[in-house]
Write an enzyme that holds these catalytic residues in place. Structure first.
Site, PDB file in Angstrom:
ATOM      1  N   ASP A 150      45.886  41.117  44.056  1.00  0.00           N
ATOM      2  CA  ASP A 150      45.851  41.104  45.510  1.00  0.00           C
ATOM      3  C   ASP A 150      46.914  40.123  45.978  1.00  0.00           C
ATOM      4  O   ASP A 150      47.393  39.275  45.213  1.00  0.00           O
ATOM      5  CB  ASP A 150      44.454  40.710  46.017  1.00  0.00           C
ATOM      6  CG  ASP A 150      44.172  41.242  47.423  1.00  0.00           C
ATOM      7  OD1 ASP A 150      45.136  41.572  48.151  1.00  0.00           O
ATOM      8  OD2 ASP A 150      42.990  41.322  47.794  1.00  0.00           O
ATOM      9  N   TRP A 151      47.290  40.237  47.228  1.00  0.00           N
ATOM     10  CA  TRP A 151      48.436  39.499  47.743  1.00  0.00           C
ATOM     11  C   TRP A 151      48.112  38.004  47.801  1.00  0.00           C
ATOM     12  O   TRP A 151      47.308  37.549  48.602  1.00  0.00           O
ATOM     13  CB  TRP A 151      48.811  40.041  49.117  1.00  0.00           C
ATOM     14  CG  TRP A 151      49.788  41.174  49.087  1.00  0.00           C
ATOM     15  CD1 TRP A 151      50.931  41.270  49.841  1.00  0.00           C
ATOM     16  CD2 TRP A 151      49.760  42.381  48.293  1.00  0.00           C
ATOM     17  NE1 TRP A 151      51.610  42.446  49.554  1.00  0.00           N
ATOM     18  CE2 TRP A 151      50.913  43.140  48.606  1.00  0.00           C
ATOM     19  CE3 TRP A 151      48.889  42.882  47.340  1.00  0.00           C
ATOM     20  CZ2 TRP A 151      51.200  44.367  48.006  1.00  0.00           C
ATOM     21  CZ3 TRP A 151      49.167  44.111  46.745  1.00  0.00           C
ATOM     22  CH2 TRP A 151      50.307  44.838  47.083  1.00  0.00           C
TER      23      TRP A 151
END
Length: 706
Positions: free
Chosen positions: A223-224
Site C-alpha cells: 500500500d502507498w
C-alpha cells in the site's frame, strides 16, 4: 535487464511524479520475448475498487462492493468487474487496485463499505467474480489489503493479533478465493500483523507464508507508504514492488536502498529477478504487451484540464444501465405495510407506489445532489445524497443522478411534488410532509479512509457511532408524525439504529439503499414504483447497539495499539447467534413484493462434497427474484458458529412459477482449519443444513454425516 532497469521495475516513481496513482520506471529499450518484440510501459496502477478515481472525466461511478454484496448475485458481481475492467483498459490502466476484501469486523469501520461485509463466504464469492470479470478484458486485478486490516484509527501503527484458525477461516478466505481466480497482484496493508509489518511479514507474503503456499503466482505490492525498515527486510520477506516509491510521511521509500542491498549481498540478484518476473508475468499473460491502450490521463490533475488528460470517454450506455440495475438489485426492502383498494388492487399505502398518489413530499438533504465541488478527489463531503464513502476507494461522482431529480422526472406528470431537502430541517421537513398522500424521507450515514488524518464532519475515517448523520433519525420520526404514508430511504455505509422509528404505524415502508453509485435516483424510482421487484438482502445484521456485534473500534491516544481478535470466528450474525441476540434486522434479510415457498429438500453428501436441492415456488401475485441461502451447521466438536453461510442463489420466478434449485458445497466449504496439521480438515459427525430466506428465516432443514 541491467540492475538499474530491474530496480526501476520494482519501485514506484514517487507520489507526485506518477501520471497514474502509481507508476514504475521501465527500461527505455525493447526486448525480444519468444520471437516477439515487446516494450514495457510505465505500468499504471490506479484506484479504485468501485471505478476510476482521478482519471479525468467521462468515467462511471459504480456502486461499491458492499452494495454488490447486497445483491447476492454472482452474475452482477461478474458484470460489474467486466465493466470496471473495460473502463480501466480504456484509460490505459494496467492494474486495477481492487477488489477490496477487508472483512467488516466492526460496523463502524471506515472502509468496510469498500469490501463485501462481515461474512467470509460472501466476500470470497464477490472477490472471485470481480477478479474474473476485470481480468477477462485484460486488466490486472490487485486484491487488498492483506492484513487483516479492519479499522482506520491508528492504522499506521496498530498491531492486529489474530490466531491462525481465525485468520484462515475469516480474513484469509476472500484472499484464498482471489488466488483461485488467478489474481495478478495482492496489496499488503499498513498495520502490523502479530507484531510484524504486513509488507515485510514473511508469514503472510513469504515463500512459506499463507500467500505463496496457497499457490499465488503474481506479485505483492505495498500500500502507498506502507513500507518500513530496510530494503532487505522487505524484499527478503516477499514484497515484490514498493509504491509510490518515495517517503510520504507515513512511511515508504525503503526501496531507494534496494540497489545497495543487492550490491552488498543482503538481497540476492536471484530474488530481484524473481520480483521482476512476478511483475511481468501477469502483464504478459493478460496480453498487455500487444495492442494495449496508452495511458491517457493525469492523476495529478483530477479536474481533467491538464494537457495529459485526453478525457477519453470510457462511459457506455451499458455501464450506466448496469449501475442502475445493481442499485435496484441491492435495495433492501426492510418493511412494507401495503394497503390496496379492494376493487382494483391499487396500492394506496406502502409499496409499490401507484400513480393514483397525487401529492408527494420529498424530505431530507440526502435527496439532493451531492457536492460536485468537493475538492481533492476523495469525496470528503456529505451534504447531499450519499452514493459512496470517502477516500481512495471512492470514485468519480460527477454523473450522479440524485433522488429528487429522478422522482421529479418520473412523477411530475401525475403528482404534485413538494420538497425540503437543503438540510435536515426538523421544522421545514415535517411542514412540507403534513397532509400529503406520500412522504419520502431520506437520511444517511457515511465513513471513509483516514488518509493523512483527514477528518470529515468530526469522523476520522471510522464512524464515531452508528447514528444517522444530521439528526436523520429525528427527521424520520417528525415526518412520520404528520404523514400516515411515510416511506423511509436510508443511504448508508453500514448498519444504523432503527428501532426508535421502524415500527411507527405511519411508516409504511423502509428501503435500505446502501451506497448505490451514480444512478442512485433512477434505481430507487425503479423499486418505489415497481418496475423492479426488490431482491436485495442485508450483507450484515442491523442492530442499534454496537455491543451486539462483539467488537469495537480502538480509538484512544496510543498510536501503536494492539487489536486482539479474541472474538475469533464470531462476527456479526455468528456472534449474535452465539449470544442469543436478536437484531433489528438480521443478515440475509430482505422483503419482496411477492412471496415464496420452499419445499422438497434433498441432500446428497459425502466427506468430500455435498449437493442440496429443493423446490422454490413464487406464491404471490408479482414476478420476482428470491435469494435462497444455505447455512451449514458443523458437528458440535468442530468449534464452529451455530450456522455459517455456505451457499446462495439468485432465482427469478414469474408469479405462480416454480423451479428446482441446487446448491453445491465443496470439500473446503465443509472443512475447518486444523492448526496442528496445518490443513483443511472435514470434521467427522453430523452436519446440519439450513435453507432459508435469511439467517433467521429458515424454511427447510436436513442433515448429513461425514
Amino acid at each position: 535487464m541491467t540492475l538499474d532497469e530491474k530496480i526501476g521495475m520494482v519501485r514506484g516513481v514517487g507520489q507526485f511524479s506518477s501520471r497514474c496513482v502509481g507508476n514504475i520506471s521501465p527500461p527505455s529499450r525493447s526486448f525480444i520475448v519468444s520471437g516477439t518484440n515487446i516494450t514495457i510501459p510505465p505500468l499504471c496502477f490506479n484506484d479504485g475498487p468501485a471505478g476510476i478515481r482521478l482519471g479525468g472525466s467521462n468515467v462511471t461511478g459504480f456502486p461499491p462492493a458492499i452494495n454488490v454484496a447486497a445483491t447476492f448475485n454472482r452474475d452482477l458481481m461478474y458484470s460489474r468487474g467486466v465493466a470496471i475492467g473495460e473502463e480501466f483498459r480504456g484509460k490505459g490502466i494496467h492494474v486495477y487496485l481492487g477488489p477490496a476484501v477487508d472483512i467488516m469486523r466492526n460496523p463502524k469501520a471506515g472502509r468496510a463499505w469498500e469490501g463485501f461485509g462481515p461474512d467470509p463466504y460472501l466476500g470470497g464469492e464477490g472477490a472471485y467474480q470481480t477478479i474474473m470479470g476485470v481480468q477477462s478484458v485484460g486488466v490486472s486485478a490487485c486484491t487488498k489489503h492483506l492484513g487483516p486490516y479492519n479499522q482506520e484509527h491508528w492504522r499506521y501503527g496498530l498491531n492486529a493479533e489474530v490466531d491462525d484458525r481465525t485468520f484462515r477461516e475469516l480474513y484469509w478466505w476472500p484472499f484464498m478465493k482471489s488466488v483461485e481466480a488467478n489474481v495478478s497482484a495482492l496489496m499488503c496493508a499498513y498495520n502490523e500483523v502479530n507484531g510484524t509489518s504486513s509488507c515485510h511479514n514473511a508469514a503472510l507474503i513469504g515463500d512459506e507464508g499463507y500467500l505463496r503456499t496457497e499457490g499465488f503466482q503474481g506479485f505483492v505490492v505495498s500500500d502507498w507508504g506502507a513500507t518500513h525498515d530496510t530494503a532487505a527486510d522487505n524484499a527478503n520477506a516477499g514484497l515484490d514492488m514498493e509504491q509510490p516509491g518515495d517517503w510520504i510521511l507515513i512511511g515508504g521509500g525503503v526501496y531507494s536502498g534496494l540497489e545497495a542491498a543487492v550490491d552488498d549481498g543482503q538481497v540476492t540478484e536471484a530474488r530481484l529477478n524473481q520480483m521482476v518476473t512476478r511483475i511481468l508475468t501477469p502483464w504478459l499473460r493478460l496480453g498487455q504487451d500487444q495492442g494495449y491502450p496508452d495511458i491517457n490521463f493525469n492523476a495529478q490533475d483530477p479536474d481533467g484540464t491538464d494537457s495529459l488528460n485526453l478525457n477519453i470517454n470510457v462511459r457506455t450506455d451499458a455501464h450506466t444501465a448496469l449501475v442502475r440495475q445493481i442499485g435496484s438489485a441491492s435495495a433492501v426492502l426492510l418493511k412494507n405495510n401495503r394497503t390496496t383498494r379492494t376493487a382494483t388492487g391499487t396500492t394506496i399505502r406502502g409499496l409499490p407506489l401507484s400513480k393514483d398518489i397525487k401529492t408527494i413530499a420529498v424530505v431530507g438533504q440526502d435527496a439532493q445532489q451531492l457536492n460536485l465541488d468537493c475538492g481533492g478527489g476523495l469525496n470528503e463531503c456529505n451534504d447531499g445524497t450519499m452514493v459512496i464513502g470517502w477516500g481512495s476507494g471512492s470514485n468519480n461522482v460527477e454523473f450522479t443522478v440524485p433522488p429528487i431529480d429522478a422522482i421529479t422526472d418520473f412523477a411530475q406528470a401525475f403528482a404534485t411534488i413538494s420538497s425540503d431537502i437543503t438540510s435536515n430541517d426538523l421544522t421545514g421537513g415535517p411542514a412540507v410532509a403534513e397532509g400529503k398522500d406520500l412522504a419520502i424521507v431520506f437520511a444517511n450515514a457515511m465513513s471513509g479512509e483516514l488518509g493523512f488524518y483527514n477528518i470529515v464532519d468530526g469522523n476520522e475515517g471510522d464512524r464515531n457511532d452508528l447514528n444517522l448523520w444530521w439528526k436523520g433519525g429525528s427527521l424520520i420520526e417528525d415526518v412520520a408524525a404528520v404523514c400516515n404514508n411515510t416511506v423511509v430511504v436510508i443511504h448508508s455505509v453500514g448498519p444504523v439504529p432503527m428501532s426508535s422509528w421502524n415500527t411507527h404505524p405511519n411508516i409504511t415502508a423502509i428501503i435500505y439503499a446502501g451506497a448505490p453509485g451514480e444512478q442512485t435516483g433512477p434505481s430507487l424510482v425503479d423499486v418505489l414504483w415497481g418496475a423492479v421487484n426488490p431482491s436485495g438482502r442485508l450483507p450484515f445484521s442491523i442492530d442499534d447497539d454496537e455491543a451486539s456485534y462483539g467488537t469495537s473500534i480502538v480509538y484512544g491516544i496510543d498510536p501503536f495499539p494492539v487489536l486482539d481478535y479474541t472474538e475469533g470466528l464470531f462476527l456479526d450474525y455468528r456472534y449474535m447467534d452465539s449470544q442469543g441476540i436478536t437484531p433489528v434486522y438480521e443478515f440475509g434479510y430482505g422483503l419482496s413484493y411477492t412471496t415464496f415457498a420452499y419445499s422438497s429438500l434433498s441432500i446428497e453428501a459425502s466427506a468430500s462434497s455435498g449437493s442440496v436441492s429443493f423446490i422454490l415456488t413464487n406464491t404471490g401475485s408479482f414476478d420476482g427474484t428470491e435469494i435462497p441461502q444455505l447455512y451449514l451447521g458443523f458437528p458440535s466438536s468442530a468449534g464452529e458458529p451455530d450456522k455459517v453461510l455456505r451457499g446462495f442463489d439468485n432465482v427469478f420466478l414469474a408469479s405462480g412459477a416454480k423451479e428446482t434449485v441446487t446448491i453445491d458445497i465443496s470439500q473446503k466449504e465443509m472443512s475447518i482449519w486444523d492448526v496442528v496439521s496445518q490443513e483443511w480438515v472435514v470434521p467427522s459427525g453430523t452436519f446440519n443444513v439450513y435453507i432459508g430466506a435469511s439467517i433467521s428465516d429458515i424454511r427447510l432443514t436436513g442433515s448429513f454425516t461425514a
